[in-house]
Design an enzyme around this catalytic site. Sequence first.
Site: not given
Length: 437
Positions: A70, A361, A382
Site C-alpha cells: 500500500c 495502511h 485506495n
Amino acid sequence: MTHELSPQLLESFSRDFNADPKNQVISRAARRSGLLEAAYNPAVSQRLNRTFSIELDTDNVTNQQQSGRCWLFSTLNVVRHNFGKANKAKNFTFSQSYNFFWDKIERANYFYDRIIATADRPLTDRTVRGYFDWCQTDGGQWHMAASLIAKYGVVPRYAMPESFNSNHSQALDMVLADKERKDALTLRRLAQADDQEKLEAARTDFLSQIYRIMATALGEPPKTFDLEFRDDDKNYHLDKGLTPVQFYKKYCATDLDDYVVLANAPDHEMNRVLHLGFEDNIKGGYPNLFINVPMEYLEDAAIAQLKDGEAVWFGNAVGRQMDRKTGFMDLDLYQLDQLLDIDSHLSKADRLATGIGESSHDMALVGVDVDGGQVRQWKVENSWGDKSGEKGYFTMSADWFREYTYEVAVQKKHVPAEILDLLKNQPIELDPWDSLI
C-alpha cells in the site's frame, strides 16, 4: 493474589447475562449477521455524501491485491497524478512491480548490514530479534518509496506488468525471509570470526541469490523502454530508449526533496523529529524521518496541498470503523459499545501505547469538503481495486481523519517555517518495537 474462575463465578456471569431480555435479542442478531453488521449505523451514509468542495480530477484506481504494498501504491499514485496533470494523461499508471523488485533487494542488502553490525549481540537481543522478526515484510513508508524512486526511477505499468507473485506476495516473502535468516546466521559467524574476506564474499553471493529469486518471481526489470501513450486529448506520444531514471526526471513533476512527513503520535514527545531507522531501506536514501506535531498541522497542510492540485499520501489505521463495501470511514460507523453495553474508548495516545493503534495502511487524499472553514469529509483513493467503496474511492469523516491518521507526506511549502526548523535538531531514534512501526 490468584484469581481462579470458579463454577460459582461463571454461573453468576450467566445469570447476569440472562437477567436482561434484550441480550438474547442482540445475541440472535449478532450470531446471524456478525458483530459488525449488527452494530452498523446506517445514519453515517446520510452524513458522508461523496460531494467535495475541493476534488482532484483523477481516473482509474489501482489494486495491490494480496500484497502489503500500500505504501508503494499510494506514493506512486501521488506521483502519477502529478504526471497526469503535467502531461494531460490522468489514466496513466506506473509499474508497482518494478519498484517492488528493487525494494526486496535493497531490504536484503540493509538486513545483511544490520546483521553484521550486531553480530556481537546474542540472538535474544531485542534489536537483533526485531531484525529477524521483520525480515522481508511488504510494509513500508513514504520515504522508502521515495528512496526507490530517486535511485531507480519509475516505468509505465506496461513495461513491467504485475505477476502472480507481486499480486500474491506471501509465498515470495516466506522464501526470502527463510533464506535471509539462514544467511544471517552465516554472516554472524563470519563477522564474529573477523574473517572479512569470506564475509564480503558470502554477502555478495547471498545478494546474487536474492536477485535470482526476484528475477524468477517477477522477471528482470527493464533497463530501457519506449514511452508510448495517448493523452486526454487523444494526442499520440512516443519517446524511445528511456531509462527509468531518465523517464522520471524528464516527465514526472515531483521533486522528492520537497517533501516532509508530518506525524501525529501523541504517545511520543511533540515538536520533535523522530527517526524510524529500523525501516530505512536504501543505503544513502531518504531516512524515515517524521516531525511529530499536533493534528491541526497535518490537516492544514493536507488541505493546502489539495487546494494546490496535488494528492496527499497518508498513513492510517484503516481497519478501524471502515466498511470496505461502501468505503465509509466514520467513528460512529459500527456502534459496538452500544451493541455490547461496554466502554472501549481510548485516547489516540493510549491506543498507540497499547498496540491498538497502528499505521497499518497507506492511501492518498484526493479531495476534501470544507464548509465555513470546517472539514466535513475527505475523498480517499485506495489501492484495493474498483470493487470496494465507490469505484475504489472511500469517503472519510473529519473525525476519523483526526483519530486514525498518523502521518501525511506534504510539500514543505505547505508547512510553517517554525515546524520545518525542527528538522535542524537531532532526531529521536525509535526502537524496532516502537508504536509507529
